[in-house]
Design a protein around this motif. Structure first.
Motif, PDB file in Angstrom:
ATOM      1  N   ALA A  56      39.023  41.740  39.723  1.00 36.75           N
ATOM      2  CA  ALA A  56      38.495  40.374  39.694  1.00 36.75           C
ATOM      3  C   ALA A  56      37.249  40.250  40.571  1.00 36.75           C
ATOM      4  N   GLN A  57      37.293  40.819  41.762  1.00 35.24           N
ATOM      5  CA  GLN A  57      36.152  40.751  42.674  1.00 35.24           C
ATOM      6  C   GLN A  57      34.944  41.521  42.128  1.00 35.24           C
ATOM      7  N   VAL A  58      35.194  42.692  41.593  1.00 33.82           N
ATOM      8  CA  VAL A  58      34.108  43.515  41.055  1.00 33.82           C
ATOM      9  C   VAL A  58      33.476  42.825  39.847  1.00 33.82           C
ATOM     10  N   LEU A  59      34.300  42.270  38.971  1.00 33.58           N
ATOM     11  CA  LEU A  59      33.750  41.576  37.797  1.00 33.58           C
ATOM     12  C   LEU A  59      32.905  40.377  38.217  1.00 33.58           C
ATOM     13  N   LEU A  60      33.342  39.685  39.231  1.00 33.26           N
ATOM     14  CA  LEU A  60      32.642  38.480  39.663  1.00 33.26           C
ATOM     15  C   LEU A  60      31.348  38.785  40.407  1.00 33.26           C
ATOM     16  N   PHE A  61      31.359  39.807  41.267  1.00 37.57           N
ATOM     17  CA  PHE A  61      30.227  40.012  42.166  1.00 37.57           C
ATOM     18  C   PHE A  61      29.391  41.269  41.917  1.00 37.57           C
ATOM     19  N   GLU A  62      29.939  42.272  41.235  1.00 36.07           N
ATOM     20  CA  GLU A  62      29.225  43.542  41.159  1.00 36.07           C
ATOM     21  C   GLU A  62      28.785  43.958  39.758  1.00 36.07           C
ATOM     22  N   VAL A  63      29.501  43.546  38.736  1.00 36.00           N
ATOM     23  CA  VAL A  63      29.154  43.945  37.376  1.00 36.00           C
ATOM     24  C   VAL A  63      27.926  43.158  36.922  1.00 36.00           C
ATOM     25  N   LYS A  64      27.016  43.838  36.237  1.00 37.20           N
ATOM     26  CA  LYS A  64      25.764  43.200  35.835  1.00 37.20           C
ATOM     27  C   LYS A  64      25.890  42.342  34.588  1.00 37.20           C
ATOM     28  N   ASP A  65      26.880  42.584  33.758  1.00 38.47           N
ATOM     29  CA  ASP A  65      27.056  41.826  32.514  1.00 38.47           C
ATOM     30  C   ASP A  65      27.554  40.423  32.838  1.00 38.47           C
ATOM     31  N   PRO A  66      26.723  39.386  32.610  1.00 34.10           N
ATOM     32  CA  PRO A  66      27.124  38.019  32.971  1.00 34.10           C
ATOM     33  C   PRO A  66      28.329  37.502  32.192  1.00 34.10           C
ATOM     34  N   ALA A  67      28.569  38.042  31.015  1.00 35.19           N
ATOM     35  CA  ALA A  67      29.731  37.608  30.237  1.00 35.19           C
ATOM     36  C   ALA A  67      31.030  37.932  30.966  1.00 35.19           C
TER      37      ALA A  67
ATOM     38  N   HIS B 205      38.447  31.304  29.005  1.00 36.03           N
ATOM     39  CA  HIS B 205      38.645  29.976  28.417  1.00 36.03           C
ATOM     40  C   HIS B 205      37.684  29.743  27.254  1.00 36.03           C
ATOM     41  N   GLY B 206      38.246  29.344  26.131  1.00 39.15           N
ATOM     42  CA  GLY B 206      37.435  28.978  24.977  1.00 39.15           C
ATOM     43  C   GLY B 206      36.873  30.145  24.197  1.00 39.15           C
ATOM     44  N   ALA B 207      37.328  31.362  24.455  1.00 38.72           N
ATOM     45  CA  ALA B 207      36.804  32.528  23.742  1.00 38.72           C
ATOM     46  C   ALA B 207      37.437  32.632  22.358  1.00 38.72           C
TER      47      ALA B 207
ATOM     48  N   ARG C  21      33.745  41.052  21.962  1.00 33.70           N
ATOM     49  CA  ARG C  21      32.578  41.377  22.793  1.00 33.70           C
ATOM     50  C   ARG C  21      32.999  41.620  24.243  1.00 33.70           C
ATOM     51  N   LEU C  22      33.894  40.773  24.742  1.00 35.72           N
ATOM     52  CA  LEU C  22      34.376  40.963  26.120  1.00 35.72           C
ATOM     53  C   LEU C  22      35.113  42.286  26.265  1.00 35.72           C
ATOM     54  N   LEU C  23      35.919  42.610  25.277  1.00 38.29           N
ATOM     55  CA  LEU C  23      36.660  43.866  25.317  1.00 38.29           C
ATOM     56  C   LEU C  23      35.702  45.059  25.302  1.00 38.29           C
ATOM     57  N   ARG C  24      34.660  45.004  24.481  1.00 43.60           N
ATOM     58  CA  ARG C  24      33.667  46.089  24.463  1.00 43.60           C
ATOM     59  C   ARG C  24      32.944  46.180  25.810  1.00 43.60           C
ATOM     60  N   SER C  25      32.612  45.038  26.400  1.00 43.82           N
ATOM     61  CA  SER C  25      31.946  45.037  27.709  1.00 43.82           C
ATOM     62  C   SER C  25      32.839  45.630  28.782  1.00 43.82           C
TER      63      SER C  25
END
Length: 163
Positions: free
Chosen positions: A23-34, A59-61, A68-72
């Motif tokens: 959760a922390q890495v996705l929020l602060f370190e990953v470059k993909d904004p999605a 939410h709302g996906a 797309r999220l799964l591929r990312s």
């Protein structure tokens, strides 16, 4: 047997740590904004701690957005795994598999169905002239008054029995 309980606790603790790191890495370190908008809802580890099932929600996906999220996430898998290894210091860093968590949507649809059923019940009660829920609360108050009257009636019944 105690060993099995201990391993389950370790598994749960490790899963919780992995969830927090991801959760922390996705929020602060990953470059993909999605991926910044994802919620990691759960991580389940296999018994040997070699595989982690990571459940996520957005939410709302719709179906296309989920894909797309799964591929990312699949593209970021190596980076996430490396960061997990750096943070949790376990002998083995588990392989990651990602799953969209549909339980939140199922829960919301169940709540909506309950809300609709209650609204229909209230409408039917109104149409039939039945007391509403508020009215039923008042009738409960009245019944408590009746119970005190019943006790006085019982004493008068006792005196009539003596005659």
């Amino acid at each position: 047997m105690a060993k099995a309980q201990g391993s389950g606790t370790r598994k749960d603790r490790l899963g919780s740590q992995i969830r927090e790191v991801i959760a922390q890495v996705l929020l602060f370190e990953v470059k993909d904004p999605a991926l910044h908008m994802l919620n990691v809802t759960d991580v389940e580890l296999t018994g040997d701690l070699g595989l982690a099932k990571v459940y996520f929600y957005s939410h709302g996906a719709d179906e296309r957005a989920r894909e797309r999220l799964l591929r990312s996430l699949e593209r970021a898998k190596g980076f996430l795994r490396r960061r997990i290894g750096q943070e949790i210091h376990a002998r083995v860093t588990p392989e990651l598999t990602f799953y969209y968590d549909e339980s939140i949507e199922r829960g919301a649809s169940i709540e909506e169905a309950i809300r609709r059923a209650r609204a229909q019940d209230a409408q039917l009660a109104e149409e039939l002239g039945s007391p509403s829920e508020e009215g039923s609360d008042e009738s409960l108050d009245d019944s408590s008054d009746d119970s005190s009257d019943d006790s006085s009636d019982d004493s008068s019944d006792d005196s009539s029995d003596e005659e």
